[in-house]
Motif scaffolding. Sequence first.
Motif, PDB file in Angstrom:
ATOM      1  N   LYS A   1     -43.399 -22.832  45.479  1.00 24.65           N
ATOM      2  CA  LYS A   1     -44.504 -23.539  44.807  1.00 24.65           C
ATOM      3  C   LYS A   1     -44.111 -23.789  43.350  1.00 24.65           C
TER       4      LYS A   1
ATOM      5  N   GLY B   1     -57.913 -15.383  51.465  1.00 25.76           N
ATOM      6  CA  GLY B   1     -58.431 -16.444  52.327  1.00 25.76           C
ATOM      7  C   GLY B   1     -57.808 -16.323  53.709  1.00 25.76           C
TER       8      GLY B   1
ATOM      9  N   LYS C   1     -41.986 -18.558  46.324  1.00 27.58           N
ATOM     10  CA  LYS C   1     -42.944 -19.014  47.347  1.00 27.58           C
ATOM     11  C   LYS C   1     -42.757 -20.503  47.636  1.00 27.58           C
TER      12      LYS C   1
ATOM     13  N   LYS D   1     -47.723  -5.051  46.924  1.00 28.38           N
ATOM     14  CA  LYS D   1     -49.138  -4.885  47.292  1.00 28.38           C
ATOM     15  C   LYS D   1     -49.536  -3.421  47.570  1.00 28.38           C
TER      16      LYS D   1
ATOM     17  N   VAL E   1     -60.323 -28.865  50.108  1.00 22.87           N
ATOM     18  CA  VAL E   1     -59.945 -28.836  48.687  1.00 22.87           C
ATOM     19  C   VAL E   1     -58.695 -27.976  48.536  1.00 22.87           C
TER      20      VAL E   1
ATOM     21  N   THR F   1     -51.788 -18.003  43.460  1.00 19.88           N
ATOM     22  CA  THR F   1     -51.217 -18.837  42.405  1.00 19.88           C
ATOM     23  C   THR F   1     -52.301 -19.389  41.485  1.00 19.88           C
ATOM     24  N   TYR F   2     -53.440 -19.754  42.076  1.00 17.53           N
ATOM     25  CA  TYR F   2     -54.598 -20.229  41.301  1.00 17.53           C
ATOM     26  C   TYR F   2     -54.218 -21.320  40.300  1.00 17.53           C
TER      27      TYR F   2
ATOM     28  N   GLU G   1     -48.329 -11.054  39.753  1.00 15.19           N
ATOM     29  CA  GLU G   1     -47.748 -10.865  41.085  1.00 15.19           C
ATOM     30  C   GLU G   1     -46.305 -11.354  41.010  1.00 15.19           C
TER      31      GLU G   1
ATOM     32  N   THR H   1     -62.270 -22.463  51.855  1.00 13.00           N
ATOM     33  CA  THR H   1     -63.182 -23.592  51.621  1.00 13.00           C
ATOM     34  C   THR H   1     -62.479 -24.854  52.102  1.00 13.00           C
TER      35      THR H   1
ATOM     36  N   ASP I   1     -56.314 -18.262  55.580  1.00  9.34           N
ATOM     37  CA  ASP I   1     -55.029 -18.890  55.883  1.00  9.34           C
ATOM     38  C   ASP I   1     -53.950 -17.810  55.954  1.00  9.34           C
ATOM     39  N   TRP I   2     -54.273 -16.628  55.455  1.00  7.86           N
ATOM     40  CA  TRP I   2     -53.375 -15.474  55.494  1.00  7.86           C
ATOM     41  C   TRP I   2     -53.766 -14.461  56.572  1.00  7.86           C
TER      42      TRP I   2
HETATM   43  N1  C2G Z   1     -58.330 -20.606  48.894  1.00  9.81           N
HETATM   44  C1  C2G Z   1     -59.530 -20.852  49.565  1.00  9.81           C
HETATM   45  N2  C2G Z   1     -59.891 -22.119  49.819  1.00  9.81           N
HETATM   46  C2  C2G Z   1     -59.116 -23.159  49.415  1.00  9.81           C
HETATM   47  C3  C2G Z   1     -57.913 -22.925  48.715  1.00  9.81           C
HETATM   48  C4  C2G Z   1     -57.539 -21.620  48.470  1.00  9.81           C
HETATM   49  O1  C2G Z   1     -60.252 -19.900  49.933  1.00  9.81           O
HETATM   50  N3  C2G Z   1     -59.526 -24.431  49.711  1.00  9.81           N
HETATM   51  C5  C2G Z   1     -57.947 -19.204  48.641  1.00  9.81           C
HETATM   52  C6  C2G Z   1     -56.636 -18.820  49.317  1.00  9.81           C
HETATM   53  O2  C2G Z   1     -56.860 -18.470  50.685  1.00  9.81           O
HETATM   54  C7  C2G Z   1     -56.197 -17.624  48.483  1.00  9.81           C
HETATM   55  C8  C2G Z   1     -56.732 -17.991  47.077  1.00  9.81           C
HETATM   56  O3  C2G Z   1     -57.723 -19.019  47.265  1.00  9.81           O
HETATM   57  O4  C2G Z   1     -56.841 -16.429  48.938  1.00  9.81           O
HETATM   58  C9  C2G Z   1     -55.642 -18.503  46.162  1.00  9.81           C
HETATM   59  O5  C2G Z   1     -55.019 -19.593  46.797  1.00  9.81           O
HETATM   60  P1  C2G Z   1     -53.532 -20.005  46.307  1.00  9.81           P
HETATM   61  O6  C2G Z   1     -53.505 -20.067  44.836  1.00  9.81           O
HETATM   62  O7  C2G Z   1     -53.086 -21.160  47.150  1.00  9.81           O
HETATM   63  O8  C2G Z   1     -52.726 -18.683  46.736  1.00  9.81           O
HETATM   64  P2  C2G Z   1     -51.455 -18.595  47.685  1.00  9.81           P
HETATM   65  O9  C2G Z   1     -50.414 -19.552  47.256  1.00  9.81           O
HETATM   66  O10 C2G Z   1     -51.969 -18.625  49.068  1.00  9.81           O
HETATM   67  O11 C2G Z   1     -50.879 -17.146  47.275  1.00  9.81           O
HETATM   68  O12 C2G Z   1     -49.287 -12.781  47.995  1.00  9.81           O
HETATM   69  C10 C2G Z   1     -50.239 -13.750  48.361  1.00  9.81           C
HETATM   70  C11 C2G Z   1     -49.949 -15.087  47.733  1.00  9.81           C
HETATM   71  O13 C2G Z   1     -49.703 -14.955  46.340  1.00  9.81           O
HETATM   72  C12 C2G Z   1     -51.111 -16.014  47.992  1.00  9.81           C
END
Ligand code: C2G
Length: 129
Positions: free
Chosen positions: A46, A92, A44, A77, A117, A9-10, A71, A114, A94-95
Amino acid sequence: MKRIITYGTYDVLHYGHINLLKRAKALGDYLIVALSTDEFNNLKGKKSYYTYEQRKKILESCRFVDLVIPEENWEQKINDAQKYQADIFVMGDDWEGKFDFLKDYCEVVYLPRTPDVSSTQTKEYLKGV
Ligand code: C2G
């Protein structure tokens, strides 16, 4: 030319995102970011502060990013990996494990998130300012 793809989502871009993009780019030569559309964000659960177009403009200004694509769903994918000839799929951790089905098409790498944050945290903080 090693091609990397990642998704997200960034929203409200922060250094955790930048750390991810920087490390992803360091794995190859060309980084594609599949950016969640506003409609997919709804799916999602969000709600991003910035619109897709605004988030795309911000990401395109990042020196680690070479291409931003939309996306739109969970199912794209495999097609993206083939269409964009991705060598490595990065997310990241978390996935962790959630996208291992892509291992038939490209390398799958989960990078440590990270700590301390997030866009949500930032938005919460700014509410109180
Ligand atoms: N991220 C990170 N550290 C953080 C926050 C986010 O490394 N403190 C990484 C997430 O793991 C992800 C990327 O930054 O790889 C983008 O994070 P989000 O925008 O939260 O993406 P998300 O909602 O997880 O969407 O199909 C996959 C989804 O679209 C992922």
